[in-house]
Design an enzyme around this catalytic site. Structure first.
Site, PDB file in Angstrom:
ATOM      1  N   ASP A 281      29.371   2.751  -8.644  1.00 22.39           N
ATOM      2  CA  ASP A 281      29.331   3.098 -10.060  1.00 22.39           C
ATOM      3  C   ASP A 281      30.776   3.163 -10.556  1.00 22.39           C
ATOM      4  OD1 ASP A 281      28.598   3.758 -12.601  1.00 22.39           O
ATOM      5  OD2 ASP A 281      27.263   5.388 -12.040  1.00 22.39           O
ATOM      6  N   PHE A 282      30.940   3.126 -11.864  1.00 25.01           N
ATOM      7  CA  PHE A 282      32.279   2.991 -12.433  1.00 25.01           C
ATOM      8  C   PHE A 282      33.102   4.259 -12.211  1.00 25.01           C
ATOM      9  CE2 PHE A 282      31.873  -0.793 -15.525  1.00 25.01           C
ATOM     10  CZ  PHE A 282      30.942  -1.396 -14.693  1.00 25.01           C
TER      11      PHE A 282
END
Ligand code: NOJ
Length: 784
Positions: A281-282
């Protein structure tokens, strides 16, 4: 703003409470310590090609494939042009392509789940998949398949996922991956795993209203809970052949999810046999070596821990080159398996950017604003209507023989701009509250998709009313300053339609279970003044407490429309005027008070350690299972929803009927104490359903199962089947529920395998989790 915050999350040392840590299974000790653990599964040909081409790559080229940076897309991984390998384009998200135009804003997953309709879910997915393909997006950052699952009603991102029930979530996750990937798109099931709340933040809000001082929460979970409740939906996405899986922000028993050897290598890659790639995930990557060895295959977005750092780690030998090769194999295998090497459109959009082209690293990317919507608006309207739950009805709906309607609330109105309060839909009205400024069709953050238009409820009601010669007055405000004019309009209306909402945004868990903008007061005010009956329409991304007003004398009907997407008003009108007979059911439980749920299943404080910890102490008992276990009567139970007709059930029986599983794309390696495949069917339950009312309509029959008494950790019942059939007046049909071995199995923590307990299973069938009149006892005597 959010991703900046996400990137600045602190790396904290793991602390594993021994009583919660999963027991280490002897059977799954990997031969080497750190993979690779794939032979490509049923993608063996694609895997072979991936292996061959990897041999021709330099170290730098291999690393380049594992690192995605912001480009024309939300993230673009590097390619190897001299070998004909393009980089991949990654983009959100689960309700349609985000950040671009001429696409459809679909009903959110949590809304569509209320349809309990397998065909509809698969077709929705197919159509979304084609929209992504049309823009040249290689990997969709979606669907959301169980992280969050919906452990707590306070979690701000539940609306992005299907349902807190693992059976409903699993079946829909499977079909969504399958449908989306049919177009050659690669899906990325997310967020793996146990991501059941947002980080805890104890700093002041920044100038833009963003949160500061945030720390990721550790989800501390018992092995059985993980296997039986939170893992099944991901297992189904692996079976359906998802090419990618996104590791989540939270920690798991103290270890960051994106470097959890246990969750990524042991469970996902070995036990589930996942042959695709794990991407972060970012901002969820916190290390180079631990992440690489822990099982993370690609970093998004930006070169923080992979890229040059990964290259150095491989050169130094702290990450074996075989592991880097494994990352590349995993990235290229689904790419080849879905024929993206030969048959996939070029990237043809740019995040936020209206220009016709953009040059990134010397490469020119087109932006022709291709219209990829096809006739999806028609289908999106169907999904929204089939997913609108009728919670209460005095008989006022469907509307007939009326001459004057009053419409109330900002939620009936157009949003002031299509992208709401900013292109990212991170809406802030003031720095403390996140409100939407028109009708709520979708939540904010990465689950949002952009609409080309919104068929606002007021537009659709006006058009319909005009056809029927009905007068429509409206006061599209919520605040008490307008209560005077609302009173006058209500006083003259035979039907008062009140629109209320709850807008949820990524990054923010809920503080309470009430409506936004004092929606309760709006309803009460209109109710006290209305000449006729009141129809309440709720646009919300989660449970709301309705006790203040639900039993008031003039509350005639209540519709829970979730986040229905761009076709909101049209779908609503279809239901209100009876063109579509409502059949949707709640995919979660609505309690009467916040006290009905466990008080501590959202952690709001840092606690005594160096990071906040959430102990999943309720085990398997979330949502209706918690209510059942505590004998709590909900306001509206899981599976509840009314129709304009009525149905009767008869002839419930269960027979042994073995069937080979045919739908699997990738087999899992889950261990099973029985013969053949864990996913083979073993029994079939059947029930006859008759439409006993006066209009045609669809019914959703639901099958619930109680494990034998020996299974003391099991909640009273579990959904194990559902089926939807459309019936003419007087028509009877048989609804069948195939039961797979896995559906009857429990996870044996000692033996570390799935097993079917012996003893008496009780099955019940009906049309909600609390309306299950027919019962069947099934004795299981031996292992299957
Ligand atoms: C963070 C979200 O958790 C994830 O779902 C999303 O894909 C990325 N941001 C990119 O928007």
């Amino acid at each position: 703003m959010w991703s900046i915050f996400r990137n600045s999350l602190l790396l904290l040392s793991p602390l594993i409470p021994s009583y919660l840590s999963p027991s280490t299974p002897q059977q799954f000790k990997p031969e080497r310590q750190h993979g690779p653990y794939t032979d490509g599964g049923s993608w063996s040909e694609a895997y072979g090609r991936a292996k061959d081409i990897t041999k021709k790559m330099t170290l730098e080229e291999k690393v380049n494939l594992t690192t995605a940076v912001i480009g024309p897309c939300q993230a673009n991984s590097g390619g190897v042009p001299r070998l004909g390998i393009s980089g991949l384009c990654f983009n959100d998200g689960p309700s349609g392509p985000r950040y671009t135009d001429f696409v459809t804003q679909w009903p959110s997953e949590f809304t569509a789940a209320a349809s309990f309709d397998r065909d509809l879910i698969e077709e929705r997915a197919r159509r979304i998949g084609r929209e992504f393909r049309g823009k040249g997006i290689n990997v969709e950052l979606g669907p959301v398949t169980g992280g969050p699952l919906g452990r707590s009603p306070y979690a701000g991102r539940n609306w992005e996922a299907f349902s807190p029930d693992p059976y409903l979530s699993s079946t829909m996750s499977f079909l969504t991956v399958k449908g989306m990937q049919e177009s050659g798109l690669i899906t990325c099931a997310k967020h793996y795993i146990l991501y059941e709340q947002e980080p805890v933040c104890d700093g002041p809000l920044d100038d833009e209203g963003g949160r500061t001082g945030c720390k990721d929460v550790s989800s501390d979970v018992y092995d059985k809970t993980m296997k039986e409740l939170y893992l099944p939906s991901f297992a189904e996405t692996v079976r359906a052949g998802t090419g990618a899986i996104m590791c989540s922000y939270n920690k798991i028993n103290g270890t960051a999810a994106c470097e959890s050897n246990d969750a990524l290598n042991r469970i996902l890659k070995i036990e589930l046999g996942f042959s695709g790639f794990v991407l972060s995930d970012f901002g969820a990557t916190h290390s180079t070596v631990s992440s690489a060895l822990g099982g993370m295959d690609m970093e998004l977005p930006g070169e923080h821990y992979y890229g040059k750092r990964l290259e150095r780690a491989v050169k130094k030998g702290s990450v074996p080159e075989s592991r880097l090769d494994d990352m590349v194999h995993r990235i290229l295998t689904p790419w080849y398996a879905s024929n993206q090497d030969t048959d996939y459109p070029q990237i043809n959009y740019q995040k936020y950017d209206l220009s016709d082209s953009k040059t990134v690293n010397g490469h020119r990317f087109k932006n022709e604003h291709i219209n990829v919507k096809a006739d999806n608006a028609i289908y999106a309207r169907k999904v929204a209507a089939e997913s609108t739950v009728l919670l209460k009805n005095s008989g006022i709906l469907p509307l007939k023989d009326i001459r004057r309607i009053g419409v109330f609330g900002t939620d009936a109105d157009y949003p002031s701009t299509l992208s709401g309060c900013g292109p990212d839909l991170f809406c802030m009205v003031n720095s403390k509250r996140r409100y939407w400024n028109g009708t709520v069709t979708i939540g904010g953050g990465s689950g949002a998709a952009y609409a080309d238009y919104i068929a606002a409820p007021i537009e659709a009601i006006n058009m319909k009313a005009r056809q029927h010669g009905i007068r429509v007055d409206h006061v599209l405000h919520d605040d008490s300053a307008h209560f005077g004019s609302m009173g006058w309009v209500a006083y003259q209306s035979e039907v008062c339609i009140v629109f209320v909402s709850l807008f949820l945004v990524e990054g923010w868990d809920r503080e309470h279970l009430r409506l936004d903008k004092n929606g309760e007061d709006l309803i009460k005010h209109v109710e006290s003044n209305c000449a006729g009956e009141v129809v309440v329409v709720i646009h919300a991304g989660g449970q709301v407490i309705v006790e203040d007003w639900i039993d008031l004398p003039k509350i005639g009907a209540v519709l829970f429309a979730g986040y229905p997407g761009q076709e909101t008003g049209n779908a609503l009108v279809d239901i209100m005027w009876g063109d579509v007979n409502p059949s949707a059911k709640l995919p979660f439980t609505m309690g009467k008070s916040h006290k009905d749920w466990p008080t501590d299943n959202i952690v709001r404080h840092m606690g005594k350690g160096s990071y906040p910890v959430s102990k999943f102490a309720e085990g398997l008992a979330i949502d209706y299972k918690w209510f059942d276990e505590h004998n709590t009567t909900p306001r509206y139970e899981f599976g509840f929803g009314l129709s304009y007709t009525s149905f009767e059930y008869s002839g419930f029986e269960i027979e042994e009927e073995w069937g080979k599983v045919k739908d699997t794309i990738q087999k899992t390696n889950e261990r099973f104490e029985g013969r053949n495949d864990l996913y083979d069917t073993i029994y079939i339950a059947k029930v006859n359903v008759t439409n006993t009312g006066k209009v045609p309509g669809a019914e959703i029959a639901q099958l619930y199962m109680t494990f034998p008494k020996s299974e003391v950790e099991q909640p009273p019942k579990h959904l194990k089947g559902y089926g939807k059939k459309y019936l003419e007046v007087g028509q009877t049909t048989t609804i069948k529920f195939p039961l797979r071995k896995k559906d009857l199995s429990v996870w044996d923590v000692k033996k570390q395998l799935w097993t079917i307990p012996q003893g008496i299973f009780i099955f019940r069938v009906g049309n909600s989790s609390r309306s299950i009149p027919l019962k069947f006892e099934l004795e299981v005597k031996s292992l299957h």
